[in-house]
Design a protein around this motif. Structure first.
Motif, PDB file in Angstrom:
ATOM      1  N   LEU A   1     -12.473 -15.521  45.925  1.00  0.00           N
ATOM      2  CA  LEU A   1     -12.174 -16.825  45.345  1.00  0.00           C
ATOM      3  C   LEU A   1     -11.149 -16.607  44.247  1.00  0.00           C
ATOM      4  N   GLU A   2     -10.101 -17.395  44.266  1.00  0.00           N
ATOM      5  CA  GLU A   2      -9.085 -17.332  43.220  1.00  0.00           C
ATOM      6  C   GLU A   2      -9.073 -18.667  42.491  1.00  0.00           C
ATOM      7  N   PHE A   3      -9.413 -18.633  41.216  1.00  0.00           N
ATOM      8  CA  PHE A   3      -9.393 -19.839  40.388  1.00  0.00           C
ATOM      9  C   PHE A   3      -8.114 -19.846  39.564  1.00  0.00           C
ATOM     10  N   GLY A   4      -7.405 -20.967  39.573  1.00  0.00           N
ATOM     11  CA  GLY A   4      -6.179 -21.087  38.801  1.00  0.00           C
ATOM     12  C   GLY A   4      -5.533 -22.443  39.036  1.00  0.00           C
ATOM     13  N   THR A   5      -4.254 -22.530  38.708  1.00  0.00           N
ATOM     14  CA  THR A   5      -3.484 -23.751  38.943  1.00  0.00           C
ATOM     15  C   THR A   5      -2.073 -23.362  39.376  1.00  0.00           C
ATOM     16  N   PRO A   6      -1.376 -24.259  40.063  1.00  0.00           N
ATOM     17  CA  PRO A   6      -0.026 -23.933  40.510  1.00  0.00           C
ATOM     18  C   PRO A   6       0.970 -23.773  39.351  1.00  0.00           C
ATOM     19  N   TRP A   7       0.708 -24.423  38.230  1.00  0.00           N
ATOM     20  CA  TRP A   7       1.655 -24.375  37.105  1.00  0.00           C
ATOM     21  C   TRP A   7       1.373 -23.243  36.113  1.00  0.00           C
ATOM     22  N   CYS A   8       0.312 -22.488  36.305  1.00  0.00           N
ATOM     23  CA  CYS A   8      -0.081 -21.407  35.389  1.00  0.00           C
ATOM     24  C   CYS A   8       0.845 -20.194  35.574  1.00  0.00           C
ATOM     25  N   GLY A   9       1.516 -19.780  34.507  1.00  0.00           N
ATOM     26  CA  GLY A   9       2.411 -18.630  34.566  1.00  0.00           C
ATOM     27  C   GLY A   9       1.695 -17.340  34.919  1.00  0.00           C
ATOM     28  N   HIS A  10       0.483 -17.145  34.400  1.00  0.00           N
ATOM     29  CA  HIS A  10      -0.287 -15.941  34.726  1.00  0.00           C
ATOM     30  C   HIS A  10      -0.654 -15.935  36.209  1.00  0.00           C
ATOM     31  N   CYS A  11      -0.988 -17.119  36.740  1.00  0.00           N
ATOM     32  CA  CYS A  11      -1.328 -17.232  38.164  1.00  0.00           C
ATOM     33  C   CYS A  11      -0.118 -16.901  39.031  1.00  0.00           C
ATOM     34  N   GLN A  12       1.036 -17.417  38.652  1.00  0.00           N
ATOM     35  CA  GLN A  12       2.263 -17.149  39.403  1.00  0.00           C
ATOM     36  C   GLN A  12       2.605 -15.660  39.371  1.00  0.00           C
ATOM     37  N   ALA A  13       2.452 -15.036  38.217  1.00  0.00           N
ATOM     38  CA  ALA A  13       2.773 -13.615  38.081  1.00  0.00           C
ATOM     39  C   ALA A  13       1.845 -12.734  38.912  1.00  0.00           C
ATOM     40  N   ALA A  14       0.611 -13.172  39.135  1.00  0.00           N
ATOM     41  CA  ALA A  14      -0.363 -12.377  39.887  1.00  0.00           C
ATOM     42  C   ALA A  14      -0.161 -12.466  41.396  1.00  0.00           C
ATOM     43  N   GLN A  15       0.560 -13.458  41.877  1.00  0.00           N
ATOM     44  CA  GLN A  15       0.652 -13.691  43.319  1.00  0.00           C
ATOM     45  C   GLN A  15       1.208 -12.511  44.118  1.00  0.00           C
ATOM     46  N   PRO A  16       2.300 -11.849  43.689  1.00  0.00           N
ATOM     47  CA  PRO A  16       2.778 -10.707  44.483  1.00  0.00           C
ATOM     48  C   PRO A  16       1.750  -9.575  44.568  1.00  0.00           C
ATOM     49  N   HIS A  17       1.018  -9.339  43.484  1.00  0.00           N
ATOM     50  CA  HIS A  17       0.002  -8.287  43.484  1.00  0.00           C
ATOM     51  C   HIS A  17      -1.162  -8.663  44.407  1.00  0.00           C
ATOM     52  N   LEU A  18      -1.544  -9.909  44.346  1.00  0.00           N
ATOM     53  CA  LEU A  18      -2.633 -10.391  45.193  1.00  0.00           C
ATOM     54  C   LEU A  18      -2.232 -10.324  46.669  1.00  0.00           C
ATOM     55  N   GLU A  19      -1.017 -10.733  46.959  1.00  0.00           N
ATOM     56  CA  GLU A  19      -0.543 -10.693  48.337  1.00  0.00           C
ATOM     57  C   GLU A  19      -0.503  -9.259  48.862  1.00  0.00           C
ATOM     58  N   ALA A  20       0.009  -8.324  48.063  1.00  0.00           N
ATOM     59  CA  ALA A  20       0.080  -6.916  48.487  1.00  0.00           C
ATOM     60  C   ALA A  20      -1.312  -6.359  48.766  1.00  0.00           C
ATOM     61  N   ALA A  21      -2.270  -6.689  47.915  1.00  0.00           N
ATOM     62  CA  ALA A  21      -3.631  -6.180  48.099  1.00  0.00           C
ATOM     63  C   ALA A  21      -4.313  -6.834  49.298  1.00  0.00           C
ATOM     64  N   LEU A  22      -4.159  -8.137  49.441  1.00  0.00           N
ATOM     65  CA  LEU A  22      -4.812  -8.833  50.553  1.00  0.00           C
ATOM     66  C   LEU A  22      -4.210  -8.458  51.902  1.00  0.00           C
ATOM     67  N   ASP A  23      -2.949  -8.052  51.916  1.00  0.00           N
ATOM     68  CA  ASP A  23      -2.332  -7.613  53.172  1.00  0.00           C
ATOM     69  C   ASP A  23      -3.071  -6.423  53.766  1.00  0.00           C
ATOM     70  N   THR A  24      -3.741  -5.631  52.921  1.00  0.00           N
ATOM     71  CA  THR A  24      -4.485  -4.470  53.414  1.00  0.00           C
ATOM     72  C   THR A  24      -5.872  -4.858  53.925  1.00  0.00           C
ATOM     73  N   HIS A  25      -6.290  -6.098  53.686  1.00  0.00           N
ATOM     74  CA  HIS A  25      -7.603  -6.586  54.139  1.00  0.00           C
ATOM     75  C   HIS A  25      -7.463  -7.983  54.748  1.00  0.00           C
ATOM     76  N   PRO A  26      -6.765  -8.100  55.885  1.00  0.00           N
ATOM     77  CA  PRO A  26      -6.555  -9.428  56.468  1.00  0.00           C
ATOM     78  C   PRO A  26      -7.842 -10.105  56.935  1.00  0.00           C
ATOM     79  N   GLU A  27      -8.914  -9.338  57.053  1.00  0.00           N
ATOM     80  CA  GLU A  27     -10.197  -9.906  57.504  1.00  0.00           C
ATOM     81  C   GLU A  27     -10.952 -10.633  56.397  1.00  0.00           C
ATOM     82  N   VAL A  28     -10.512 -10.484  55.154  1.00  0.00           N
ATOM     83  CA  VAL A  28     -11.225 -11.072  54.014  1.00  0.00           C
ATOM     84  C   VAL A  28     -10.676 -12.473  53.733  1.00  0.00           C
ATOM     85  N   PRO A  29     -11.515 -13.503  53.824  1.00  0.00           N
ATOM     86  CA  PRO A  29     -11.061 -14.854  53.478  1.00  0.00           C
ATOM     87  C   PRO A  29     -10.648 -14.935  52.010  1.00  0.00           C
TER      88      PRO A  29
END
Length: 108
Positions: free
Chosen positions: A26-54
């Motif tokens: 579960l990812e809690f945040g908002t589209p306008w949050c700068g911290h949320c935006q900055a975390a997206q590339p890291h989250l995407e890279a990590a989730l790419d290694t676990h495509p089975e995880v919702p």
């Protein structure tokens, strides 16, 4: 499941989250949050290694019951669930290594 790219404006209930089978993030945040935006590339890279995880992006804010039930205070907050139970949590992750480690805690 691949990484969700938009926050869901309507949130599931805590009971629905607790009834889930297997791992989920579960990812809690908002589209306008700068911290949320900055975390997206890291989250995407990590989730790419676990495509089975919702991955469920929840738009959080004052008075939102699901975020309050998980005691979310800062964004983004990632809650790692296994069979509906919180196993791990990251607040404002700054690299994909920590996200991968948390993912390992729910997929092992």
């Amino acid at each position: 499941m691949t990484m969700s790219t938009h926050y869901e404006p309507s949130e599931p209930t805590r009971a629905e989250m607790e009834a889930m089978d297997g791992p989920a993030v579960l990812e809690f945040g908002t589209p306008w949050c700068g911290h949320c935006q900055a975390a997206q590339p890291h989250l995407e890279a990590a989730l790419d290694t676990h495509p089975e995880v919702p991955h469920i992006k929840i738009e959080d804010g004052k008075g939102k019951p699901l975020g309050r039930s998980f005691k979310v205070k800062l964004w983004p907050t990632l809650v790692f669930l296994r069979d509906g139970q919180e196993i791990n949590r990251l607040v404002r992750p700054i690299n994909d290594r920590t996200i991968r480690e948390a993912l390992a805690s729910i997929t092992a």
